[in-house]
Design an enzyme around this catalytic site. Structure first.
Site, PDB file in Angstrom:
ATOM      1  N   ASP A 228       8.429  13.262  13.491  1.00 51.60           N
ATOM      2  CA  ASP A 228       8.299  13.115  12.034  1.00 51.60           C
ATOM      3  C   ASP A 228       6.849  13.375  11.632  1.00 51.60           C
ATOM      4  OD1 ASP A 228       9.159  12.676   9.468  1.00 51.60           O
ATOM      5  OD2 ASP A 228       9.011  10.488   9.582  1.00 51.60           O
TER       6      ASP A 228
ATOM      7  N   LYS B 115       3.701  -3.415   8.462  1.00 49.34           N
ATOM      8  CA  LYS B 115       4.859  -2.640   8.016  1.00 49.34           C
ATOM      9  C   LYS B 115       6.061  -3.549   8.106  1.00 49.34           C
ATOM     10  CE  LYS B 115       6.503   1.407  10.032  1.00 49.34           C
ATOM     11  NZ  LYS B 115       6.377   2.820  10.300  1.00 49.34           N
TER      12      LYS B 115
ATOM     13  N   LYS C 175       0.814  -1.211   0.000  1.00 54.17           N
ATOM     14  CA  LYS C 175       0.000   0.000   0.000  1.00 54.17           C
ATOM     15  C   LYS C 175       0.846   1.258   0.000  1.00 54.17           C
ATOM     16  CE  LYS C 175      -4.289  -1.013  -0.203  1.00 54.17           C
ATOM     17  NZ  LYS C 175      -5.175  -0.390  -1.173  1.00 54.17           N
ATOM     18  N   ALA C 176       2.031   1.199   0.576  1.00 53.77           N
ATOM     19  CA  ALA C 176       2.867   2.401   0.634  1.00 53.77           C
ATOM     20  C   ALA C 176       4.314   1.996   0.822  1.00 53.77           C
ATOM     21  CB  ALA C 176       2.423   3.293   1.793  1.00 53.77           C
ATOM     22  N   ARG C 177       5.199   2.828   0.301  1.00 56.01           N
ATOM     23  CA  ARG C 177       6.623   2.632   0.556  1.00 56.01           C
ATOM     24  C   ARG C 177       7.117   3.812   1.346  1.00 56.01           C
ATOM     25  NH1 ARG C 177       8.457  -1.574  -2.347  1.00 56.01           N
ATOM     26  NH2 ARG C 177       6.996  -2.202  -3.972  1.00 56.01           N
TER      27      ARG C 177
ATOM     28  N   ARG D 291      10.162   5.417   4.406  1.00 57.10           N
ATOM     29  CA  ARG D 291      11.562   5.533   4.758  1.00 57.10           C
ATOM     30  C   ARG D 291      12.110   4.148   5.098  1.00 57.10           C
ATOM     31  NH1 ARG D 291      12.133   7.222   9.760  1.00 57.10           N
ATOM     32  NH2 ARG D 291      10.015   7.985   9.662  1.00 57.10           N
ATOM     33  N   PHE D 292      11.347   3.390   5.856  1.00 59.63           N
ATOM     34  CA  PHE D 292      11.776   2.054   6.250  1.00 59.63           C
ATOM     35  C   PHE D 292      10.833   1.029   5.627  1.00 59.63           C
ATOM     36  CE2 PHE D 292      12.550   4.878   9.929  1.00 59.63           C
ATOM     37  CZ  PHE D 292      13.916   4.936   9.796  1.00 59.63           C
ATOM     38  N   GLY D 293      11.303   0.299   4.649  1.00 58.16           N
ATOM     39  CA  GLY D 293      10.520  -0.787   4.073  1.00 58.16           C
ATOM     40  C   GLY D 293       9.177  -0.325   3.539  1.00 58.16           C
TER      41      GLY D 293
ATOM     42  N   VAL E 185       4.600  -0.835   3.524  1.00 62.31           N
ATOM     43  CA  VAL E 185       3.412  -1.175   4.288  1.00 62.31           C
ATOM     44  C   VAL E 185       2.486  -2.014   3.412  1.00 62.31           C
ATOM     45  CG1 VAL E 185       1.424  -0.273   5.527  1.00 62.31           C
ATOM     46  CG2 VAL E 185       3.591   0.959   5.600  1.00 62.31           C
TER      47      VAL E 185
END
Ligand SMILES: *[C@@H]1O[C@H](CO)[C@@H](O)[C@H](O)[C@H]1NC(C)=O
Length: 383
Positions: free
Chosen positions: A300, A197, A176-178, A180-182, A184
């Site tokens: 963040d 995630k 569904k999303a990319r 900063r870390f890996g 989702v």
């Protein structure tokens, strides 16, 4: 040393499976040494007629810690679910919705004073001795076995092949999303969708930090993404670190504003619920019913980390960089910055608030009530 290195759970599966001979029985649970083992049960309840859907072993899940009985507390769920800790604890399950607090009986009857005094004084001493001996043994062992530079770090090795792994009803569906870390994933856990995630092993610290923040007391809040559990998995020989949370179909505020404009009342609702989540995160709540909730800085805040529930209620997500402030500890100790805790805290909280101001500006720029209708019809002019 863990509480449950071996455990069995009642097993049940409505659908017959190829390699299984029985649809019900006992399932032995397997897991990493540093993880806890749990049992679960899911069932349906159609006007009082109870039909079991599945029973078996369950992932290490903070929501099941220290519950020896399997109890569903959510009010009128579609599918009833409960998890618990201890051998065969899922054999019986109950539905006790979160109603008014029980005041009738004390759940912890006073124990016999002599026995409990002995226990309380002996257990820490024996435990401490065991830890000291174990550390000494580890130190000797490592010192003799490897030159100093090659001492392996504490990274967990691949977990043993576990027959229950495939049985755990968690399936990845789509990315569904990319971030900063890996990335989702949308995934299916039993009959619910969840978000998973996935962190590559080199982002272990971020995964660990996020897990720690979610596990703090008082982190359950309507405007903070609901945490379900963590998991270590092997995929193509690489260890992956999973963090499982509630799934929200609408995704992040960034995604939503790319495809939609908001009305004035929607803007107010998103702004209010988002601000409520952030304010709660920042708040230090000594008397929270789960224990002392420390003040937390997110560090963040951006529209990508504000998720929208189906009714446009905002919730704050992604605690990979978050920092907690506990009384008596300096924030500078672990993050390479020096400063008096109190002032560091104030600065971090203010940075979050400033960043949230920018989120509100993004939101206002896509509002139909904006002056002149220029920006929302031409969002590219913002850039
Ligand atoms: C099933 O529903 C009835 C009420 O409709 C309730 O009294 C009972 O506790 C429920 N049982 C379970 C196991 O969910």
């Amino acid at each position: 040393l863990g509480p449950n290195t071996t455990q069995e759970c009642a097993y049940y599966n409505t659908s017959w499976e190829k390699e299984r001979t029985n649809r019900s029985g006992i399932e032995p649970c397997y897991g990493d040494k540093d993880k806890r083992l749990h049992c679960f049960a899911t069932w349906k309840n159609v006007s009082g007629v109870v039909e079991v859907v599945k029973q078996g072993c369950w992932l290490d899940d903070v929501n099941c810690y220290d519950s020896s009985e399997c109890v569903e507390k959510k009010e009128s769920p579609d599918v009833f679910f409960c998890c618990c800790e201890g051998n065969m604890c899922n054999e019986k399950f109950m539905y006790v919705p979160d109603g008014p607090p029980l005041t009738t009986s004390n759940p912890f009857p006073p124990k016999q004073p002599i026995i409990s005094t002995l226990l309380y004084s002996l257990v820490p001493i024996v435990g401490l001795a065991a830890v000291v001996l174990f550390s000494f043994w580890m130190w000797r062992h490592h010192k003799l076995a490897y030159p100093a530079a090659l001492v392996p770090t504490h990274d967990p090795g691949p977990s043993p092949p576990s027959p229950s792994l495939g049985q755990k009803p968690l399936q990845l569906i789509e990315v569904k999303a990319r971030g900063r870390f890996g990335c989702v994933w949308k995934a299916q856990l039993l009959n619910d969708y969840v978000a998973v995630k996935i962190f590559p092993i080199q982002d272990k610290l971020s995964w660990q930090n996020e897990y720690e923040i979610y596990s703090l007391s008082g982190m359950k809040h309507d405007n903070i993404l609901h945490f379900i559990g963590v998991e270590k998995r092997n995929h193509n020989l690489d260890l992956e670190l999973w963090l499982i949370t509630t799934y929200h179909e609408k995704g992040s505020l960034t995604d939503y504003l790319k495809a939609n404009v908001v009305s004035w009342s929607e803007l107010c609702h998103i702004a209010q619920t988002g601000a409520r989540g952030l304010a709660y995160l920042h708040e230090d709540v000594p008397g929270h019913r789960d224990g002392h909730k420390p003040s937390i800085a997110h560090r963040d805040i951006k529209s990508k980390n504000v998720l929208l529930k189906s009714n446009l209620t905002a919730c704050i997500a992604d605690f990979g960089l978050a920092l907690k402030f506990e009384a008596g500890k300096s924030a500078g100790d672990t993050h390479g910055q020096v400063g008096t805790r109190r002032y560091m805290r104030d600065s971090f909280l203010r940075i979050d608030m400033y960043a949230f101001g920018l989120v509100l500006w993004e939101l206002a720029a896509r509002c139909t009530a904006a002056d002149g209708e220029f920006l929302w019809k031409n969002p590219e002019r913002l850039l």
